[in-house]
Design a protein around this motif. Sequence first.
Motif, PDB file in Angstrom:
ATOM      1  N   UNK A  73      62.346  24.005  51.169  1.00 26.08           N
ATOM      2  CA  UNK A  73      63.636  24.396  50.576  1.00 26.08           C
ATOM      3  C   UNK A  73      64.686  24.708  51.646  1.00 26.08           C
ATOM      4  N   UNK A  74      64.232  25.019  52.841  1.00 31.60           N
ATOM      5  CA  UNK A  74      65.162  25.336  53.931  1.00 31.60           C
ATOM      6  C   UNK A  74      65.697  24.077  54.613  1.00 31.60           C
ATOM      7  N   UNK A  75      65.153  22.923  54.240  1.00 28.17           N
ATOM      8  CA  UNK A  75      65.573  21.659  54.854  1.00 28.17           C
ATOM      9  C   UNK A  75      66.588  20.944  53.973  1.00 28.17           C
ATOM     10  N   UNK A 105      50.315  23.795  58.154  1.00 29.32           N
ATOM     11  CA  UNK A 105      50.819  22.987  59.271  1.00 29.32           C
ATOM     12  C   UNK A 105      52.058  22.203  58.852  1.00 29.32           C
ATOM     13  N   UNK A 106      52.078  21.691  57.630  1.00 29.97           N
ATOM     14  CA  UNK A 106      53.266  20.983  57.132  1.00 29.97           C
ATOM     15  C   UNK A 106      54.446  21.948  57.027  1.00 29.97           C
ATOM     16  N   UNK A 107      54.184  23.180  56.613  1.00 27.73           N
ATOM     17  CA  UNK A 107      55.249  24.188  56.558  1.00 27.73           C
ATOM     18  C   UNK A 107      55.779  24.471  57.963  1.00 27.73           C
ATOM     19  N   UNK A 108      54.876  24.541  58.929  1.00 29.10           N
ATOM     20  CA  UNK A 108      55.284  24.757  60.313  1.00 29.10           C
ATOM     21  C   UNK A 108      56.157  23.600  60.793  1.00 29.10           C
ATOM     22  N   UNK A 109      55.775  22.378  60.439  1.00 23.33           N
ATOM     23  CA  UNK A 109      56.586  21.213  60.810  1.00 23.33           C
ATOM     24  C   UNK A 109      57.974  21.315  60.189  1.00 23.33           C
ATOM     25  N   UNK A 110      58.039  21.715  58.944  1.00 19.81           N
ATOM     26  CA  UNK A 110      59.343  21.858  58.276  1.00 19.81           C
ATOM     27  C   UNK A 110      60.198  22.898  58.989  1.00 19.81           C
ATOM     28  N   UNK A 111      59.582  24.002  59.386  1.00 20.19           N
ATOM     29  CA  UNK A 111      60.349  25.032  60.113  1.00 20.19           C
ATOM     30  C   UNK A 111      60.824  24.514  61.466  1.00 20.19           C
ATOM     31  N   UNK A 112      59.998  23.734  62.146  1.00 16.85           N
ATOM     32  CA  UNK A 112      60.405  23.149  63.431  1.00 16.85           C
ATOM     33  C   UNK A 112      61.581  22.193  63.238  1.00 16.85           C
ATOM     34  N   UNK A 113      61.514  21.388  62.207  1.00 15.11           N
ATOM     35  CA  UNK A 113      62.603  20.450  61.915  1.00 15.11           C
ATOM     36  C   UNK A 113      63.866  21.220  61.542  1.00 15.11           C
ATOM     37  N   UNK A 114      63.717  22.262  60.741  1.00 14.73           N
ATOM     38  CA  UNK A 114      64.869  23.093  60.373  1.00 14.73           C
ATOM     39  C   UNK A 114      65.505  23.723  61.614  1.00 14.73           C
ATOM     40  N   UNK A 115      64.655  23.996  62.616  1.00 10.88           N
ATOM     41  CA  UNK A 115      65.135  24.585  63.862  1.00 10.88           C
ATOM     42  C   UNK A 115      65.709  23.575  64.845  1.00 10.88           C
ATOM     43  N   UNK A 116      65.701  22.292  64.474  1.00 11.50           N
ATOM     44  CA  UNK A 116      66.322  21.280  65.313  1.00 11.50           C
ATOM     45  C   UNK A 116      65.380  20.317  66.001  1.00 11.50           C
TER      46      UNK A 116
END
Length: 169
Positions: free
Chosen positions: A125-127, A58-69
């Motif tokens: 790492x994507x953030x 879920x934390x990884x999903x949050x990071x991807x959402x943040x990376x997506x804007x």
Amino acid sequence: MTNDELQRGIAEFETAHAELEAFFRELSDAQLDGPVWDEGIGWRVRDLLPHIARWQRMAAQAARLIAGGKEPLPEGQMLLLTFVGITQSVDDVNNETYQRWRERPVADRVVELHEAHAELVAALRALPLDRIIGPDGRPYRYFWQPGINHLRQHREHVATALAKKGAST
């Protein structure tokens, strides 16, 4: 942000994970089958592996959402479940994970934890570093709790339970 800064920013996540994996590797089958009282009725130590993994995913999903804007709420208001679109309660999420994994072998659980951690680190790492680490130099709670503190909390719970059991035998 330099690569060195990013590495230092992620190092605490890696350390917490490595410590937890080492701790679980040292447990016997009997210890892994021991009860855990802090999550739910019937939970065993082994059930914590997919439980921790679920929260890291879920934390990884949050990071991807943040990376997506998607903009996270302020630190004190950020609720991970809500942010990633899960409407279930914490207890329901935890019970669902427990039910899904309760008959699976420990080896599968170890793989799940390892893969979830790798997913979290890749997403972090994507953030940009300032989306992982706050102005106070600490990881934001929505990454810190599932990616670092949660691991340490459960490790402490298990160690305390094992120590109490050892004292009573």
